[in-house]
Design a protein around this motif. Structure first.
Motif, PDB file in Angstrom:
ATOM      1  N   ILE A 181      11.911  -6.115  -2.719  1.00  0.00           N
ATOM      2  CA  ILE A 181      11.542  -5.744  -4.002  1.00  0.00           C
ATOM      3  C   ILE A 181      11.394  -4.135  -4.177  1.00  0.00           C
ATOM      4  O   ILE A 181      10.553  -3.624  -3.142  1.00  0.00           O
ATOM      5  N   ALA A 182      11.920  -3.359  -4.839  1.00  0.00           N
ATOM      6  CA  ALA A 182      11.638  -1.993  -5.001  1.00  0.00           C
ATOM      7  C   ALA A 182       9.959  -1.942  -5.404  1.00  0.00           C
ATOM      8  O   ALA A 182       9.646  -2.352  -6.352  1.00  0.00           O
ATOM      9  N   GLY A 183       9.816  -0.729  -4.507  1.00  0.00           N
ATOM     10  CA  GLY A 183       8.253  -0.503  -4.736  1.00  0.00           C
ATOM     11  C   GLY A 183       7.308  -1.573  -3.967  1.00  0.00           C
ATOM     12  O   GLY A 183       6.081  -1.349  -3.753  1.00  0.00           O
ATOM     13  N   GLY A 184       7.937  -2.506  -3.213  1.00  0.00           N
ATOM     14  CA  GLY A 184       7.095  -3.443  -2.461  1.00  0.00           C
ATOM     15  C   GLY A 184       6.725  -4.879  -2.986  1.00  0.00           C
ATOM     16  O   GLY A 184       7.099  -4.865  -4.560  1.00  0.00           O
ATOM     17  N   THR A 185       6.501  -5.774  -2.371  1.00  0.00           N
ATOM     18  CA  THR A 185       6.275  -7.034  -2.821  1.00  0.00           C
ATOM     19  C   THR A 185       5.166  -7.188  -3.997  1.00  0.00           C
ATOM     20  O   THR A 185       5.154  -7.908  -4.800  1.00  0.00           O
ATOM     21  N   GLY A 186       4.187  -6.137  -3.981  1.00  0.00           N
ATOM     22  CA  GLY A 186       3.232  -5.960  -4.890  1.00  0.00           C
ATOM     23  C   GLY A 186       3.688  -5.870  -6.303  1.00  0.00           C
ATOM     24  O   GLY A 186       3.010  -6.116  -7.229  1.00  0.00           O
ATOM     25  N   ALA A 187       4.806  -5.223  -6.513  1.00  0.00           N
ATOM     26  CA  ALA A 187       5.564  -5.120  -7.985  1.00  0.00           C
ATOM     27  C   ALA A 187       5.756  -6.635  -8.477  1.00  0.00           C
ATOM     28  O   ALA A 187       5.385  -6.585  -9.588  1.00  0.00           O
ATOM     29  N   LEU A 188       5.911  -7.610  -7.585  1.00  0.00           N
ATOM     30  CA  LEU A 188       6.080  -8.869  -8.000  1.00  0.00           C
ATOM     31  C   LEU A 188       4.707  -9.456  -8.444  1.00  0.00           C
ATOM     32  O   LEU A 188       4.488 -10.068  -9.746  1.00  0.00           O
ATOM     33  N   VAL A 232       0.929  -1.413  -0.013  1.00  0.00           N
ATOM     34  CA  VAL A 232       0.110  -0.075   0.118  1.00  0.00           C
ATOM     35  C   VAL A 232       0.745   1.258  -0.117  1.00  0.00           C
ATOM     36  O   VAL A 232       1.980   1.245   0.376  1.00  0.00           O
ATOM     37  N   GLY A 233       0.124   2.279  -0.329  1.00  0.00           N
ATOM     38  CA  GLY A 233       0.914   3.765  -0.304  1.00  0.00           C
ATOM     39  C   GLY A 233       0.824   4.244   1.194  1.00  0.00           C
ATOM     40  O   GLY A 233      -0.100   3.636   1.924  1.00  0.00           O
ATOM     41  N   ALA A 234       1.303   5.261   1.443  1.00  0.00           N
ATOM     42  CA  ALA A 234       1.224   6.082   2.855  1.00  0.00           C
ATOM     43  C   ALA A 234      -0.245   6.293   3.130  1.00  0.00           C
ATOM     44  O   ALA A 234      -0.600   6.680   4.245  1.00  0.00           O
ATOM     45  N   ASP A 235      -1.238   6.252   1.875  1.00  0.00           N
ATOM     46  CA  ASP A 235      -2.661   6.596   2.241  1.00  0.00           C
ATOM     47  C   ASP A 235      -3.260   5.319   2.561  1.00  0.00           C
ATOM     48  O   ASP A 235      -4.459   5.526   2.445  1.00  0.00           O
ATOM     49  N   GLY A 236      -2.652   4.342   2.305  1.00  0.00           N
ATOM     50  CA  GLY A 236      -3.198   2.781   2.793  1.00  0.00           C
ATOM     51  C   GLY A 236      -3.900   2.462   1.499  1.00  0.00           C
ATOM     52  O   GLY A 236      -4.409   1.313   1.652  1.00  0.00           O
ATOM     53  N   ALA A 237      -3.955   3.065   0.173  1.00  0.00           N
ATOM     54  CA  ALA A 237      -4.451   2.432  -0.810  1.00  0.00           C
ATOM     55  C   ALA A 237      -3.492   1.517  -1.571  1.00  0.00           C
ATOM     56  O   ALA A 237      -2.474   1.627  -1.360  1.00  0.00           O
ATOM     57  N   PRO A 238      -3.824   0.261  -2.110  1.00  0.00           N
ATOM     58  CA  PRO A 238      -3.080  -0.503  -2.911  1.00  0.00           C
ATOM     59  C   PRO A 238      -2.180   0.262  -3.671  1.00  0.00           C
ATOM     60  O   PRO A 238      -2.640   0.969  -4.657  1.00  0.00           O
ATOM     61  N   GLY A 239      -0.752  -0.141  -3.920  1.00  0.00           N
ATOM     62  CA  GLY A 239       0.005   0.462  -4.823  1.00  0.00           C
ATOM     63  C   GLY A 239       1.442   0.578  -4.401  1.00  0.00           C
ATOM     64  O   GLY A 239       1.661  -0.358  -3.384  1.00  0.00           O
ATOM     65  N   ALA A 240       2.340   1.204  -4.936  1.00  0.00           N
ATOM     66  CA  ALA A 240       3.841   1.046  -4.387  1.00  0.00           C
ATOM     67  C   ALA A 240       3.790   1.689  -3.107  1.00  0.00           C
ATOM     68  O   ALA A 240       3.196   2.550  -2.543  1.00  0.00           O
ATOM     69  N   GLY A 241       4.861   1.095  -2.445  1.00  0.00           N
ATOM     70  CA  GLY A 241       5.330   1.618  -1.007  1.00  0.00           C
ATOM     71  C   GLY A 241       5.684   0.675   0.074  1.00  0.00           C
ATOM     72  O   GLY A 241       6.713   0.361  -0.016  1.00  0.00           O
ATOM     73  N   PHE A 242       4.648   0.267   0.806  1.00  0.00           N
ATOM     74  CA  PHE A 242       4.874  -0.375   2.125  1.00  0.00           C
ATOM     75  C   PHE A 242       4.094  -1.685   1.891  1.00  0.00           C
ATOM     76  O   PHE A 242       3.073  -1.848   1.711  1.00  0.00           O
ATOM     77  N   ASP A 243       4.895  -2.767   2.598  1.00  0.00           N
ATOM     78  CA  ASP A 243       4.364  -4.022   2.783  1.00  0.00           C
ATOM     79  C   ASP A 243       3.411  -4.367   4.055  1.00  0.00           C
ATOM     80  O   ASP A 243       4.315  -4.472   4.923  1.00  0.00           O
TER      81      ASP A 243
END
Length: 358
Positions: free
Chosen positions: A114-121, A45-56
């Protein structure tokens, strides 16, 4: 009734990779996911909690030296990685009436993110599969063994497939999926006894304007016998957004009893106790309680929160030629980890391809 040669149920890492491998091999494959998003226990998720690049809020690390399969997949997909930054001292909190000890970081086998978080995978795997082959918000509730196929029952109708890959934790299969005919009591008992990785746990994330802990010579790492978090790490994103995250040590029942707001308040107070007043003003905070996620946890995971061990998950007739398990927990090595999911996906895709003459 929709038909396809191979159906993959579950769009976490194992299901996505199995579907990708089969599609790349020329198979007629369709992927069904109960959630409205891809990734399963991978949640970035991003800092706003929405799915996206950032934090796992799910898995964060892999260890290339010990887990070559996930390392090879990341390299194959061309994903950038960063080593977990552990520079500086770590804190050890052993008693509520004592200040935390500053100790040298013990060092360990290199952890990578992984850069951007594991969601990039997740995104890279899904990009290989045509969008019309992926169904989100499509929970499979029943599998029926027909004479020459398997019938999958979804809320809006039925689907036929020559072969089904269940890329789900065994406990979730036993809890939420009806198989007709039913597997033997011994098989069902094994599924129910297999812990689901992440299911009992909760992760707390606090995003900050800057990495103030580095200014004090600290790595952001901490271990605590006081809690509520037992283990804390620097979670600063590849884009430079400063953050700390921790594993909440309170039991699932304890978290449920005091409520989310109280858990968040206690975790924030612990960061202040450890890192000082700057920790009192995060830009945002997030708590992901996997035990409250019905598509991850079952009641069995809350009372038996162990880690899965390697097991043999072979299925007897009449399912042996029509059904393959591919959840990470079914892997012969590293069950429950990202690497286990990669191993299980390769085995399941190869077996399904051979049985369906792909």
């Amino acid at each position: 009734m929709t038909e396809g040669r191979i159906a993959v149920v579950g769009a976490g890492l194992a299901g996505l990779n199995a579907a990708r491998l089969l599609w790349r091999a020329g198979a007629d494959v369709r992927l069904y996911e109960a959630r409205p998003r891809l990734g399963g226990r991978i949640l970035t998720v991003g800092a706003d909690g929405a799915p996206g690049a950032g934090f796992d809020l799910g898995p964060s690390w892999f260890w290339p030296d010990m887990q070559p399969e996930i390392a090879a997949l990341v390299a194959e997909l061309g994903l950038a990685c960063q080593r977990q930054d552990e520079a500086g001292q770590m804190l050890f909190e052993r008693h509520p009436q004592e200040p935390p000890l500053r100790v040298p970081h013990p060092g360990s086998v290199a952890s990578w993110r992984i850069a951007g978080g594991t969601g990039a995978l997740t995104q890279a795997l899904a990009a290989v599969i045509p969008r019309d082959r992926i169904r989100l918000g499509a929970p499979v509730r029943r599998l029926t063994r027909a004479e020459d196929a398997v019938v999958l029952t979804l809320p809006e109708g039925e689907v036929r497939a020559d072969h089904v890959i269940l890329a789900l934790p065994p406990r979730l299969i036993a809890q939420g999926l009806t198989l007709d005919p039913a597997p033997s009591p011994g098989v069902l008992d094994l599924w129910r006894r297999t812990p689901t990785w992440m299911a009992p746990h909760a992760k707390f994330l606090a995003v900050y304007p800057r990495r103030f802990w580095r200014e004090a010579g600290l790595s952001g790492g901490a271990q605590s016998l006081v809690g509520p978090m037992t283990e804390i790490h620097d979670a600063t994103s590849s884009a430079g957004e400063a953050a700390l995250f921790g594993f909440v040590g309170l039991s699932a029942a304890g978290r449920q009893q005091i409520g989310e707001a109280a858990v968040i308040a206690a975790c924030t107070a612990q960061l202040v106790r450890l890192f000082g007043s700057a920790a009192a003003e995060p830009r945002s905070v997030r708590l992901k309680d996997w035990a409250a996620d019905v598509l991850t946890a079952t009641p069995g995971d809350l009372t038996d929160p162990g880690h899965p061990a390697p097991q043999v998950f072979a299925l007897p007739a009449p399912w042996s030629d029509r059904l393959t398990l591919a959840g990470s927990e079914t892997a012969p090595r590293n069950p429950g980890y990202l690497n286990g999911a990669v191993i299980a996906a390769h085995a399941a895709a190869g077996r399904a391809a051979a049985l369906c003459s792909v």
